[in-house]
Design an enzyme around this catalytic site. Structure first.
Site, PDB file in Angstrom:
ATOM      1  N   LYS A  59       4.286   3.778   5.971  1.00 44.75           N
ATOM      2  CA  LYS A  59       2.772   3.424   5.548  1.00 44.75           C
ATOM      3  C   LYS A  59       1.742   3.570   6.848  1.00 44.75           C
ATOM      4  O   LYS A  59       1.072   4.075   5.788  1.00 44.75           O
ATOM      5  CB  LYS A  59       3.306   2.429   4.512  1.00 44.75           C
ATOM      6  CG  LYS A  59       4.581   2.878   3.800  1.00 44.75           C
ATOM      7  CD  LYS A  59       3.766   3.208   1.654  1.00 44.75           C
ATOM      8  CE  LYS A  59       4.877   2.387   1.555  1.00 44.75           C
ATOM      9  NZ  LYS A  59       4.896   2.091   0.186  1.00 44.75           N
ATOM     10  N   GLU A  62      -5.089  -4.752  -8.145  1.00 43.58           N
ATOM     11  CA  GLU A  62      -5.025  -5.060  -6.961  1.00 43.58           C
ATOM     12  C   GLU A  62      -6.447  -5.180  -6.355  1.00 43.58           C
ATOM     13  O   GLU A  62      -6.810  -5.951  -5.000  1.00 43.58           O
ATOM     14  CB  GLU A  62      -4.363  -4.243  -6.146  1.00 43.58           C
ATOM     15  CG  GLU A  62      -2.696  -4.171  -6.469  1.00 43.58           C
ATOM     16  CD  GLU A  62      -1.948  -3.041  -6.236  1.00 43.58           C
ATOM     17  OE1 GLU A  62      -0.513  -3.989  -6.110  1.00 43.58           O
ATOM     18  OE2 GLU A  62      -2.577  -1.857  -5.896  1.00 43.58           O
ATOM     19  N   LYS A  91      -3.869   3.067  -2.335  1.00 42.56           N
ATOM     20  CA  LYS A  91      -3.237   2.712  -3.686  1.00 42.56           C
ATOM     21  C   LYS A  91      -3.226   2.652  -4.790  1.00 42.56           C
ATOM     22  O   LYS A  91      -3.456   3.342  -5.511  1.00 42.56           O
ATOM     23  CB  LYS A  91      -3.860   0.652  -3.606  1.00 42.56           C
ATOM     24  CG  LYS A  91      -3.571   0.648  -1.623  1.00 42.56           C
ATOM     25  CD  LYS A  91      -3.902  -1.395  -1.695  1.00 42.56           C
ATOM     26  CE  LYS A  91      -3.860  -1.993  -2.753  1.00 42.56           C
ATOM     27  NZ  LYS A  91      -1.867  -2.329  -3.190  1.00 42.56           N
ATOM     28  N   GLY A  92      -1.520   2.359  -5.810  1.00 46.06           N
ATOM     29  CA  GLY A  92      -1.107   2.679  -7.283  1.00 46.06           C
ATOM     30  C   GLY A  92      -0.738   3.263  -7.709  1.00 46.06           C
ATOM     31  O   GLY A  92      -0.534   3.904  -8.236  1.00 46.06           O
ATOM     32  N   ALA A 126       1.100  -1.054  -0.327  1.00 48.93           N
ATOM     33  CA  ALA A 126       0.044   0.196   0.030  1.00 48.93           C
ATOM     34  C   ALA A 126       1.000   0.882   0.223  1.00 48.93           C
ATOM     35  O   ALA A 126       2.099   1.231   0.504  1.00 48.93           O
ATOM     36  CB  ALA A 126      -0.856  -0.205   1.525  1.00 48.93           C
TER      37      ALA A 126
HETATM   38  O1  LIG Z   1       0.537   0.301  -7.749  1.00 48.11           O
HETATM   39  C1  LIG Z   1       1.051  -0.501  -7.093  1.00 48.11           C
HETATM   40  C2  LIG Z   1       0.158  -0.621  -5.480  1.00 48.11           C
HETATM   41  O2  LIG Z   1      -0.661  -0.169  -4.640  1.00 48.11           O
HETATM   42  C3  LIG Z   1       1.642  -0.647  -4.557  1.00 48.11           C
HETATM   43  O3  LIG Z   1       1.125  -2.120  -3.390  1.00 48.11           O
HETATM   44  C4  LIG Z   1       2.082   0.504  -3.550  1.00 48.11           C
HETATM   45  O4  LIG Z   1       1.626   1.545  -4.109  1.00 48.11           O
HETATM   46  C5  LIG Z   1       2.852   0.283  -3.369  1.00 48.11           C
HETATM   47  O5  LIG Z   1       4.205   0.373  -3.783  1.00 48.11           O
HETATM   48  P1  LIG Z   1       5.797   0.245  -3.010  1.00 48.11           P
HETATM   49  O6  LIG Z   1       5.840  -0.564  -1.847  1.00 48.11           O
HETATM   50  O7  LIG Z   1       6.168  -0.284  -3.262  1.00 48.11           O
HETATM   51  O8  LIG Z   1       5.688   1.883  -2.011  1.00 48.11           O
END
Ligand SMILES: O=C[C@H](O)[C@H](O)[C@H](O)COP(=O)(O)O
Length: 323
Positions: free
Chosen positions: A192, A174, A165-166, A154
């Site tokens: 986070k 997802e 998310k995203g 997330a």
């Molecule tokens: O689109 C990506 C997803 O939602 C990821 O789970 C989210 O962006 C977290 O990614 P990261 O752990 O690389 O920060």
């Protein structure tokens, strides 16, 4: 399970896994040597980073911070897998992001016997690669619309387990895998873990949109109160980011007042014509696991309970909490 702070500098064992999906998290892109002991892996990061530094990469304090963050991600992922991916779970969703390689790593450590009877469903290109490279059995959600457990990353999680998310543009798939799962669990590092969305993740709500509608949608998102909403542009390509589904992404930051009611925000955004999916996941998670800097793991549950397990408690927990 040792704390990242006391990690041994021993990078001699284990396999190499890719480690990052989001642009802008470049300190975490080195290959990671993995073992069953998280402390070893944190140490491996240190060795990896040290060798990168020798080639002119980031400073010691930056690399130390990156090492701690990687250790936190690994702790969250390993603990969540230990608690929620149990031998009787046969269909497992694999999310996206920089914490998810550790999820796959821990699943592989559960052994060939248990994993030979399981199928793994990806949320995008990154997780598909992770599944295939780990030698796990790949499936798709159209074959398996009922998933036992999905574990995902997330960008930010609030006190009610609402998530942004995203950040890696994977949120459409997802969300489908989150909805398909009997249990959806989030894993992340301490950065986070927020009370209100938008506190640490400032880029805004990722909105996947049909490409031909993006200009009109930008106007409409501005009118909904996100004056700074932008089309997400690619970093190493001229033009916009194109998702795994062939769509564009708008990043729409909002004021705190809007983030305090993420479900209304989600509903208003989703109603805009041309929106495919919104990166707000409201009250979908059963639990969220955050690895902390001191080697503990904070767990927030959907019933409002919050607990922080210290090293010994993680090791001795041994208990399954999943359905
Ligand atoms: O689109 C990506 C997803 O939602 C990821 O789970 C989210 O962006 C977290 O990614 P990261 O752990 O690389 O920060």
């Amino acid at each position: 399970m040792s704390s990242p702070a006391i990690a041994r500098l021993d990078a001699s064992k284990g396999s190499s896994i890719p480690n990052n999906s989001n642009p802008g998290d470049a300190t975490a892109t080195a290959n990671v040597t993995t073992s069953t002991n998280p402390a070893d892996n944190v140490a491996a990061h240190a060795v990896n980073i040290a060798s990168q530094e020798a080639k002119g990469a980031p400073s010691a304090s930056a690399t130390q911070a990156a090492t701690v963050i990687e250790g936190a991600k690994q702790l969250a992922a390993y603990t969540a897998v230990d608690h929620h991916i149990l031998p009787h779970h046969k269909v497992i969703g694999i999310g996206s992001g920089s914490t998810v390689p550790y999820v796959v790593d821990r699943i592989v450590q559960q052994g060939k016997e248990v994993n030979s009877g399981r199928v793994f469903i990806p949320t995008g290109f990154q997780s598909k690669e992770l599944i295939v490279k780990a030698g796990l059995i790949l499936g798709d959600v159209d074959q398996y619309p009922n998933i036992d457990v999905t574990v995902d990353g997330a960008d930010e999680v609030d006190s009610d387990l609402n998530c942004i998310k995203g950040g890696g543009a994977c949120h459409l798939r997802e969300k489908v895998l989150a909805e398909a799962a009997e249990t959806w669990v989030v894993v992340a590092d301490y950065r986070k873990n927020s009370k209100v969305l938008g506190t640490t993740y400032k880029q805004g709500v990722p909105i996947e949109v049909a490409p031909f509608a993006y200009a009109k949608l930008l106007q409409n998102v501005h009118r909904l109160g996100s004056e700074k909403a932008v089309l997400r542009m690619a970093k190493a390509k001229a033009g916009p980011v194109v998702t795994d589904n062939g769509n564009f992404v708008i990043d729409a930051p909002f004021d705190e007042s809007k983030y305090k009611d993420p479900h209304s925000l989600l509903t208003n955004l989703k109603m805009l014509t041309g929106v495919v999916e919104v990166g707000l996941f409201c009250r979908m998670a059963k639990a969220a696991y955050f690895g902390n800097q001191d080697g503990s793991v904070t767990i927030k549950r959907d019933n409002g309970e919050e607990a922080t397990l210290r090293e010994e408690e993680i090791k001795n927990y041994g208990g399954a909490t999943s359905t």
